[in-house]
Design an enzyme around this catalytic site. Structure first.
Site, PDB file in Angstrom:
ATOM      1  N   GLU A   1     -18.256  17.928   3.358  1.00  0.00           N
ATOM      2  CA  GLU A   1     -17.547  18.572   2.245  1.00  0.00           C
ATOM      3  C   GLU A   1     -18.266  18.300   0.924  1.00  0.00           C
ATOM      4  O   GLU A   1     -18.415  19.181   0.074  1.00  0.00           O
ATOM      5  CB  GLU A   1     -16.093  18.098   2.205  1.00  0.00           C
ATOM      6  CG  GLU A   1     -15.331  18.615   3.423  1.00  0.00           C
ATOM      7  CD  GLU A   1     -13.864  18.218   3.473  1.00  0.00           C
ATOM      8  OE1 GLU A   1     -13.137  18.813   4.281  1.00  0.00           O
ATOM      9  OE2 GLU A   1     -13.433  17.320   2.740  1.00  0.00           O
TER      10      GLU A   1
ATOM     11  N   GLY B   1      -0.387   4.420   0.075  1.00  0.00           N
ATOM     12  CA  GLY B   1      -1.222   5.555   0.459  1.00  0.00           C
ATOM     13  C   GLY B   1      -0.404   6.440   1.395  1.00  0.00           C
ATOM     14  O   GLY B   1       0.836   6.431   1.366  1.00  0.00           O
ATOM     15  N   PHE B   2      -1.089   7.167   2.263  1.00  0.00           N
ATOM     16  CA  PHE B   2      -0.378   8.099   3.139  1.00  0.00           C
ATOM     17  C   PHE B   2       0.598   7.378   4.073  1.00  0.00           C
ATOM     18  O   PHE B   2       1.723   7.813   4.272  1.00  0.00           O
ATOM     19  CB  PHE B   2      -1.393   8.896   3.968  1.00  0.00           C
ATOM     20  CG  PHE B   2      -2.109   9.923   3.149  1.00  0.00           C
ATOM     21  CD1 PHE B   2      -1.536  11.147   2.897  1.00  0.00           C
ATOM     22  CD2 PHE B   2      -3.349   9.650   2.598  1.00  0.00           C
ATOM     23  CE1 PHE B   2      -2.180  12.093   2.119  1.00  0.00           C
ATOM     24  CE2 PHE B   2      -4.013  10.583   1.831  1.00  0.00           C
ATOM     25  CZ  PHE B   2      -3.432  11.812   1.587  1.00  0.00           C
ATOM     26  N   GLY B   3       0.143   6.253   4.647  1.00  0.00           N
ATOM     27  CA  GLY B   3       0.973   5.546   5.621  1.00  0.00           C
ATOM     28  C   GLY B   3       2.138   4.820   4.974  1.00  0.00           C
ATOM     29  O   GLY B   3       3.298   4.972   5.379  1.00  0.00           O
TER      30      GLY B   3
ATOM     31  N   VAL C   1      -2.073  -7.642  -3.611  1.00  0.00           N
ATOM     32  CA  VAL C   1      -1.800  -8.691  -2.634  1.00  0.00           C
ATOM     33  C   VAL C   1      -3.121  -9.367  -2.280  1.00  0.00           C
ATOM     34  O   VAL C   1      -4.085  -8.704  -1.911  1.00  0.00           O
ATOM     35  CB  VAL C   1      -1.133  -8.100  -1.369  1.00  0.00           C
ATOM     36  CG1 VAL C   1      -1.041  -9.154  -0.277  1.00  0.00           C
ATOM     37  CG2 VAL C   1       0.241  -7.556  -1.729  1.00  0.00           C
TER      38      VAL C   1
ATOM     39  N   GLY D   1       0.826  -1.203   0.000  1.00  0.00           N
ATOM     40  CA  GLY D   1       0.000   0.000   0.000  1.00  0.00           C
ATOM     41  C   GLY D   1       0.857   1.248   0.000  1.00  0.00           C
ATOM     42  O   GLY D   1       1.696   1.439   0.883  1.00  0.00           O
TER      43      GLY D   1
ATOM     44  N   ASP E   1      -5.363   3.404   8.033  1.00  0.00           N
ATOM     45  CA  ASP E   1      -6.764   2.980   8.130  1.00  0.00           C
ATOM     46  C   ASP E   1      -6.893   1.483   8.391  1.00  0.00           C
ATOM     47  O   ASP E   1      -7.903   1.033   8.948  1.00  0.00           O
ATOM     48  CB  ASP E   1      -7.506   3.293   6.818  1.00  0.00           C
ATOM     49  CG  ASP E   1      -7.836   4.764   6.679  1.00  0.00           C
ATOM     50  OD1 ASP E   1      -7.377   5.563   7.511  1.00  0.00           O
ATOM     51  OD2 ASP E   1      -8.564   5.107   5.719  1.00  0.00           O
TER      52      ASP E   1
ATOM     53  N   ALA F   1      -5.665  10.901   7.336  1.00  0.00           N
ATOM     54  CA  ALA F   1      -4.404  10.911   6.609  1.00  0.00           C
ATOM     55  C   ALA F   1      -3.243  11.246   7.541  1.00  0.00           C
ATOM     56  O   ALA F   1      -2.160  10.646   7.460  1.00  0.00           O
ATOM     57  CB  ALA F   1      -4.488  11.923   5.475  1.00  0.00           C
ATOM     58  N   GLN F   2      -3.459  12.179   8.456  1.00  0.00           N
ATOM     59  CA  GLN F   2      -2.336  12.579   9.317  1.00  0.00           C
ATOM     60  C   GLN F   2      -1.966  11.473  10.313  1.00  0.00           C
ATOM     61  O   GLN F   2      -0.798  11.337  10.688  1.00  0.00           O
ATOM     62  CB  GLN F   2      -2.591  13.908  10.013  1.00  0.00           C
ATOM     63  CG  GLN F   2      -3.882  14.021  10.762  1.00  0.00           C
ATOM     64  CD  GLN F   2      -3.956  15.332  11.540  1.00  0.00           C
ATOM     65  OE1 GLN F   2      -2.951  15.842  12.006  1.00  0.00           O
ATOM     66  NE2 GLN F   2      -5.145  15.880  11.694  1.00  0.00           N
TER      67      GLN F   2
HETATM   68  C1  LIG Z   1     -13.262  11.081   0.313  1.00  0.00           C
HETATM   69  C2  LIG Z   1     -12.302  11.081   1.462  1.00  0.00           C
HETATM   70  C3  LIG Z   1     -11.996  12.266   2.138  1.00  0.00           C
HETATM   71  C4  LIG Z   1     -11.102  12.277   3.194  1.00  0.00           C
HETATM   72  N1  LIG Z   1     -10.797  13.459   3.813  1.00  0.00           N
HETATM   73  C5  LIG Z   1      -9.859  13.485   4.768  1.00  0.00           C
HETATM   74  C6  LIG Z   1      -9.436  14.706   5.358  1.00  0.00           C
HETATM   75  O1  LIG Z   1      -9.956  15.771   5.027  1.00  0.00           O
HETATM   76  N2  LIG Z   1      -8.457  14.679   6.296  1.00  0.00           N
HETATM   77  C7  LIG Z   1      -7.866  13.504   6.664  1.00  0.00           C
HETATM   78  O2  LIG Z   1      -6.949  13.529   7.496  1.00  0.00           O
HETATM   79  N3  LIG Z   1      -8.229  12.328   6.136  1.00  0.00           N
HETATM   80  C8  LIG Z   1      -9.215  12.284   5.203  1.00  0.00           C
HETATM   81  N4  LIG Z   1      -9.586  11.096   4.646  1.00  0.00           N
HETATM   82  C9  LIG Z   1      -9.026   9.852   5.181  1.00  0.00           C
HETATM   83  C10 LIG Z   1      -7.654   9.587   4.612  1.00  0.00           C
HETATM   84  O3  LIG Z   1      -7.645   9.724   3.208  1.00  0.00           O
HETATM   85  C11 LIG Z   1      -7.249   8.189   5.025  1.00  0.00           C
HETATM   86  O4  LIG Z   1      -7.277   8.119   6.428  1.00  0.00           O
HETATM   87  C12 LIG Z   1      -5.858   7.875   4.521  1.00  0.00           C
HETATM   88  O5  LIG Z   1      -5.849   7.823   3.115  1.00  0.00           O
HETATM   89  C13 LIG Z   1      -5.382   6.539   5.088  1.00  0.00           C
HETATM   90  O6  LIG Z   1      -4.098   6.286   4.608  1.00  0.00           O
HETATM   91  P1  LIG Z   1      -3.615   4.781   4.411  1.00  0.00           P
HETATM   92  O7  LIG Z   1      -2.192   4.877   4.004  1.00  0.00           O
HETATM   93  O8  LIG Z   1      -3.956   3.983   5.606  1.00  0.00           O
HETATM   94  O9  LIG Z   1      -4.518   4.209   3.245  1.00  0.00           O
HETATM   95  P2  LIG Z   1      -4.763   4.749   1.777  1.00  0.00           P
HETATM   96  O10 LIG Z   1      -4.322   6.152   1.621  1.00  0.00           O
HETATM   97  O11 LIG Z   1      -6.176   4.410   1.482  1.00  0.00           O
HETATM   98  O12 LIG Z   1      -3.812   3.840   0.888  1.00  0.00           O
HETATM   99  C14 LIG Z   1      -3.976   2.458   0.786  1.00  0.00           C
HETATM  100  C15 LIG Z   1      -3.202   1.978  -0.425  1.00  0.00           C
HETATM  101  O13 LIG Z   1      -3.171   0.554  -0.396  1.00  0.00           O
HETATM  102  C16 LIG Z   1      -3.386   0.053  -1.696  1.00  0.00           C
HETATM  103  N5  LIG Z   1      -3.945  -1.287  -1.550  1.00  0.00           N
HETATM  104  C17 LIG Z   1      -5.069  -1.631  -0.900  1.00  0.00           C
HETATM  105  N6  LIG Z   1      -5.242  -2.967  -0.926  1.00  0.00           N
HETATM  106  C18 LIG Z   1      -4.212  -3.467  -1.610  1.00  0.00           C
HETATM  107  C19 LIG Z   1      -3.828  -4.790  -1.969  1.00  0.00           C
HETATM  108  N7  LIG Z   1      -4.569  -5.844  -1.631  1.00  0.00           N
HETATM  109  N8  LIG Z   1      -2.701  -4.964  -2.689  1.00  0.00           N
HETATM  110  C20 LIG Z   1      -1.938  -3.888  -3.053  1.00  0.00           C
HETATM  111  N9  LIG Z   1      -2.253  -2.620  -2.724  1.00  0.00           N
HETATM  112  C21 LIG Z   1      -3.364  -2.409  -2.015  1.00  0.00           C
HETATM  113  C22 LIG Z   1      -4.360   1.050  -2.308  1.00  0.00           C
HETATM  114  O14 LIG Z   1      -4.309   1.002  -3.733  1.00  0.00           O
HETATM  115  C23 LIG Z   1      -3.857   2.372  -1.738  1.00  0.00           C
HETATM  116  O15 LIG Z   1      -2.906   2.983  -2.595  1.00  0.00           O
HETATM  117  C24 LIG Z   1     -10.492  11.068   3.597  1.00  0.00           C
HETATM  118  C25 LIG Z   1     -10.805   9.871   2.931  1.00  0.00           C
HETATM  119  C26 LIG Z   1     -11.695   9.876   1.871  1.00  0.00           C
HETATM  120  C27 LIG Z   1     -12.001   8.589   1.156  1.00  0.00           C
END
Ligand SMILES: Cc1cc2nc3c(=O)[nH]c(=O)nc-3n(C[C@H](O)[C@H](O)[C@H](O)COP(=O)(O)OP(=O)(O)OC[C@H]3O[C@@H](n4cnc5c(N)ncnc54)[C@H](O)[C@@H]3O)c2cc1C
Length: 460
Positions: A191, A33-35, A99, A31, A319, A334-335
């Site tokens: 929003e 994403g942010f983390g 995965v 993944g 998340d 995200a933070q």
């Molecule tokens: C519409 C919306 C608005 C939001 N607004 C805010 C906000 O204003 N402020 C805030 O702080 N947070 C906000 N959030 C929440 C924030 O975006 C999430 O908390 C954050 O993205 C979590 O980061 P993460 O790294 O855990 O997961 P994500 O950023 O979701 O990244 C997960 C990654 O894992 C990959 N992945 C998943 N499953 C698999 C797999 N099986 N195999 C390979 N890759 C995989 C995905 O493709 C993705 O790139 C918002 C979320 C959404 C959906």
């Protein structure tokens, strides 16, 4: 092999690990994403060998997805290729792949294409999906916003409904086409409601001849007693008042009991709406929760150093993880994910883990033009200044100077002109368009139209 023959899938023994560099420890991050990205960036340029696996080729700035769905930004404004973000780090390889499962005994992750990647340390940062609380069938009719594809589909659905309403003479059907229901009064729902209201009230008023923009109905449904429950009651009231001012109907303490094609039942009463949006609650993605102890939302329970209890060298964050601090689990933000990723990356670099503690840098939500809330510590800002801070923070958090400049300029332009430039219906046109069904009875025509829109959305 004939031209149309599909080559065999790779056998399950295929090792997708990029070429090994010496005997360095191999950290696999699932993944980006942010983390996951923050974790990889903390390990960049080190002796540790890192493989980042993501099923998408891009990192997505999810907090601005609703702006793509409401035509304020284009998809490319909020997405960056993972390879290019990490291209300068010679110790990091990127694999695009999904995965599907984990083999902890053999210490490897199994990919959907049949390949596998061995690891010494595994970091799960797979994010979340929307939680339909036991009604997954509702997802088809009331999609959530999680990907660029979701945002483009939603944008197409919204804009297509307005187009159809423009040429629709039957008032009952026109009002259904102009009705949007958003379920969930957290930051995403608030929003989204504000952005749809602005799109309907300001932008469409200029460009459409027959729609009275006041006919557009936006309903925000929240089961709890107030909006933005994570913020102070004053901010909740402010958000509700600002939305009222934009013409949004806010229904607090209201329960959605059924969702079907083009209709939602709220507190026992059915509302016809061409656009339904789900923004209530999240749960972890499947592979992340397979075989782990999970909380009620399917998030992996982690220890205070983000390790998964009972599994050596396996960590989860963002998340996908349920991390308890003080009174309860940290919110899915995200933070939170970023801080956890950086913390874990630094710990893996140091070769020793330590407890993580989240420090909030402030919570914010934007409601519309000049209307936002921003809370940090004892500071509680609302209105124009909070809106300005919200914009600055989001521009700063975008990846890359070019994106910051692009988004900053687009917001300035929109601010000055009310224009939303990305109003493209780039999904396949449905077979039934306005006019085609004019001779059909009202109910049948509506059913066909909404049904075709659904097929087109699902088939992308
Ligand atoms: C519409 C919306 C608005 C939001 N607004 C805010 C906000 O204003 N402020 C805030 O702080 N947070 C906000 N959030 C929440 C924030 O975006 C999430 O908390 C954050 O993205 C979590 O980061 P993460 O790294 O855990 O997961 P994500 O950023 O979701 O990244 C997960 C990654 O894992 C990959 N992945 C998943 N499953 C698999 C797999 N099986 N195999 C390979 N890759 C995989 C995905 O493709 C993705 O790139 C918002 C979320 C959404 C959906």
């Amino acid at each position: 092999m004939p031209d149309h023959a599909i080559p065999d899938r790779p056998p399950s023994s295929v090792d997708r690990t990029p070429a090994a560099v010496g005997e360095a420890r191999h950290v696999v991050i699932v993944g980006a994403g942010f983390g996951g990205l923050a974790c990889a960036q903390a390990l960049a340029g080190s002796e540790v060998r890192v493989t980042v696996v993501d099923r998408r080729n891009h990192h997505l700035f999810q907090p601005l997805l609703y702006q793509v769905a409401t035509a304020a930004l284009s998809p490319a404004d909020i997405a960056s290729p993972i390879r290019s973000i990490l291209s300068r780090a010679a110790n990091i390889d990127v694999v695009m792949g999904e995965v599907r499962a984990m083999d902890h005994a053999e210490r490897r992750v199994l990919l959907a294409d049949g390949g596998h990647i061995p690891y010494d340390t595994l970091v799960l940062a797979t994010g979340s999906v929307y939680n339909y609380f036991g009604h997954d069938e509702w997802a088809r009719h009331a999609p959530g916003l999680k990907s660029i594809r979701d945002a483009r589909r939603l944008r197409a659905r919204l804009l297509r409904s307005f187009e159809e309403a423009e040429s629709c003479a039957v008032s009952g059907r026109r009002s259904a086409l102009l009705t949007t229901v958003i379920v969930g009064g957290g930051p995403t729902g608030v929003e989204m409601a504000g952005a749809v209201a602005e799109l309907a009230r300001f932008t469409l008023r200029r460009d459409f001849r027959r729609i009275d923009s006041h006919e557009a109905r936006i309903i925000l449904v929240e089961a709890g007693p107030r909006l933005l429950a994570a913020l102070s009651p004053e901010s909740s009231d402010y958000a509700a008042t600002s939305l009222h001012r934009l013409g949004v109907e806010v229904r607090l303490g209201a329960k959605v009991t059924d969702v079907s094609e083009g209709a939602v039942t709220i507190d026992g009463a059915q509302v016809e709406a061409a656009t339904l949006i789900w923004a209530a609650g999240i749960r972890a993605l499947e592979p992340a929760s397979l075989g782990f102890d999970v909380d009620r939302a399917g998030r992996i329970e982690v220890a205070d150093d983000l390790s998964v209890p009972g599994l050596a060298d396996v960590f989860a964050l963002g998340d996908a993880a349920s991390f308890r601090q003080d009174d309860g689990p940290l919110p899915a933000l995200a933070q939170v994910a970023r801080q956890q990723g950086t913390h874990l990356g630094q710990a893996l670099l140091a070769g020793t883990t330590r407890p993580f503690r989240y420090v909030s840098r402030g919570d914010t939500a934007v409601i519309g033009r000049h209307a936002a809330v921003f809370e940090t510590g004892r500071w509680r800002l609302r209105g124009r200044f909070a809106w300005f801070l919200w914009a600055l923070v989001h521009i700063y958090l975008l990846i890359g100077f070019e994106k910051r400049l692009q988004v900053g300029l687009k917001w300035l332009w929109r601010y000055a002109t009310f224009e939303r430039g990305a109003r493209l219906i780039d999904e396949e046109e449905p077979a039934t368009r306005s006019g085609l069904g004019h001779s059909l009875p009202d109910g049948e025509q509506r059913g066909r139209r909404l049904g075709t829109a659904r097929e087109s959305m699902d088939g992308d």
